[in-house]
Design a protein around this motif. Sequence first.
Motif, mmCIF file in Angstrom:
data_model
loop_
_atom_site.group_PDB
_atom_site.id
_atom_site.type_symbol
_atom_site.label_atom_id
_atom_site.label_comp_id
_atom_site.label_asym_id
_atom_site.label_seq_id
_atom_site.Cartn_x
_atom_site.Cartn_y
_atom_site.Cartn_z
ATOM 1 N N ALA A 10 0.909 -1.127 0.298
ATOM 2 C CA ALA A 10 -0.200 0.138 0.090
ATOM 3 C C ALA A 10 0.713 1.353 0.028
ATOM 4 O O ALA A 10 1.717 1.353 0.821
ATOM 5 N N PRO A 11 0.602 2.243 -0.534
ATOM 6 C CA PRO A 11 1.365 3.788 -0.816
ATOM 7 C C PRO A 11 1.467 4.219 0.613
ATOM 8 O O PRO A 11 2.366 5.139 0.868
ATOM 9 N N ASN A 12 0.229 4.067 1.339
ATOM 10 C CA ASN A 12 0.263 4.968 2.583
ATOM 11 C C ASN A 12 -0.041 3.834 3.715
ATOM 12 O O ASN A 12 -0.455 2.335 3.499
ATOM 13 N N PRO A 13 0.223 3.977 5.105
ATOM 14 C CA PRO A 13 0.101 3.071 6.114
ATOM 15 C C PRO A 13 -1.472 2.736 5.945
ATOM 16 O O PRO A 13 -2.361 3.537 5.976
ATOM 17 N N LEU A 14 -1.897 1.741 6.515
ATOM 18 C CA LEU A 14 -3.166 0.991 6.418
ATOM 19 C C LEU A 14 -3.813 1.386 7.890
ATOM 20 O O LEU A 14 -2.984 1.356 8.988
ATOM 21 N N THR A 15 -5.036 1.694 8.010
ATOM 22 C CA THR A 15 -5.596 1.737 9.212
ATOM 23 C C THR A 15 -6.153 0.418 9.740
ATOM 24 O O THR A 15 -6.215 -0.294 8.880
ATOM 25 N N ASP A 16 -6.667 0.587 11.020
ATOM 26 C CA ASP A 16 -6.768 -0.779 11.648
ATOM 27 C C ASP A 16 -8.167 -1.327 10.666
ATOM 28 O O ASP A 16 -8.409 -2.563 10.787
ATOM 29 N N GLY A 17 -9.214 -0.458 10.387
ATOM 30 C CA GLY A 17 -10.469 -0.861 9.594
ATOM 31 C C GLY A 17 -9.879 -1.394 8.374
ATOM 32 O O GLY A 17 -10.528 -2.543 8.091
ATOM 33 N N GLN A 18 -8.983 -0.840 7.703
ATOM 34 C CA GLN A 18 -8.534 -1.251 6.443
ATOM 35 C C GLN A 18 -7.846 -2.739 6.501
ATOM 36 O O GLN A 18 -8.015 -3.716 5.823
ATOM 37 N N ILE A 19 -6.996 -3.125 7.567
ATOM 38 C CA ILE A 19 -6.418 -4.187 7.998
ATOM 39 C C ILE A 19 -7.258 -5.174 8.317
ATOM 40 O O ILE A 19 -7.354 -6.331 7.767
ATOM 41 N N SER A 20 -8.255 -4.946 8.832
ATOM 42 C CA SER A 20 -9.418 -5.992 9.440
ATOM 43 C C SER A 20 -10.197 -6.440 7.974
ATOM 44 O O SER A 20 -10.574 -7.481 7.984
ATOM 45 N N GLN A 21 -10.646 -5.379 7.186
ATOM 46 C CA GLN A 21 -11.214 -5.830 5.895
ATOM 47 C C GLN A 21 -10.519 -6.523 5.115
ATOM 48 O O GLN A 21 -10.993 -7.494 4.469
ATOM 49 N N LEU A 22 -9.058 -6.339 5.083
ATOM 50 C CA LEU A 22 -8.339 -7.295 4.138
ATOM 51 C C LEU A 22 -8.091 -8.728 4.787
ATOM 52 O O LEU A 22 -8.336 -9.742 4.233
ATOM 53 N N LEU A 23 -8.284 -8.795 6.303
ATOM 54 C CA LEU A 23 -8.153 -10.057 6.765
ATOM 55 C C LEU A 23 -9.204 -10.835 6.480
ATOM 56 O O LEU A 23 -9.219 -11.941 6.360
ATOM 57 N N GLN A 24 -10.652 -10.084 6.594
ATOM 58 C CA GLN A 24 -11.672 -10.891 6.152
ATOM 59 C C GLN A 24 -11.928 -11.360 5.047
ATOM 60 O O GLN A 24 -12.289 -12.372 4.533
ATOM 61 N N VAL A 25 -11.405 -10.608 3.952
ATOM 62 C CA VAL A 25 -11.061 -10.815 2.449
ATOM 63 C C VAL A 25 -10.473 -12.013 2.194
ATOM 64 O O VAL A 25 -10.760 -13.065 1.487
#
Length: 82
Positions: free
Chosen positions: A46-61
């Motif tokens: 990712a070009p920018n640091p991921l938020t906790d919400g984005q990390i959670s979403q990626l893990l679910q996917v």
Amino acid sequence: MGNENGPIESCCTGNEILCLGIPSPIDIVLLGLELQLELPCVRLTAPNPLTDGQISQLLQVLQGILAAIGNIDLSEVIGSSE
């Protein structure tokens, strides 16, 4: 065929979202032909640091994808050989 040059250094640095270090080359036989596939690294960053919400979403996917792969019935995908 075959790589006898010793261990291959990983292309993964540890700061990627996902990194697959693939030993290269990979020996394949396709239609009786000996081939070598050279694909040393698949990286997702990712070009920018991921938020906790984005990390959670990626893990679910990723969990969904891995679960789906584990439930694939290859006989349905390839078809019956009868």
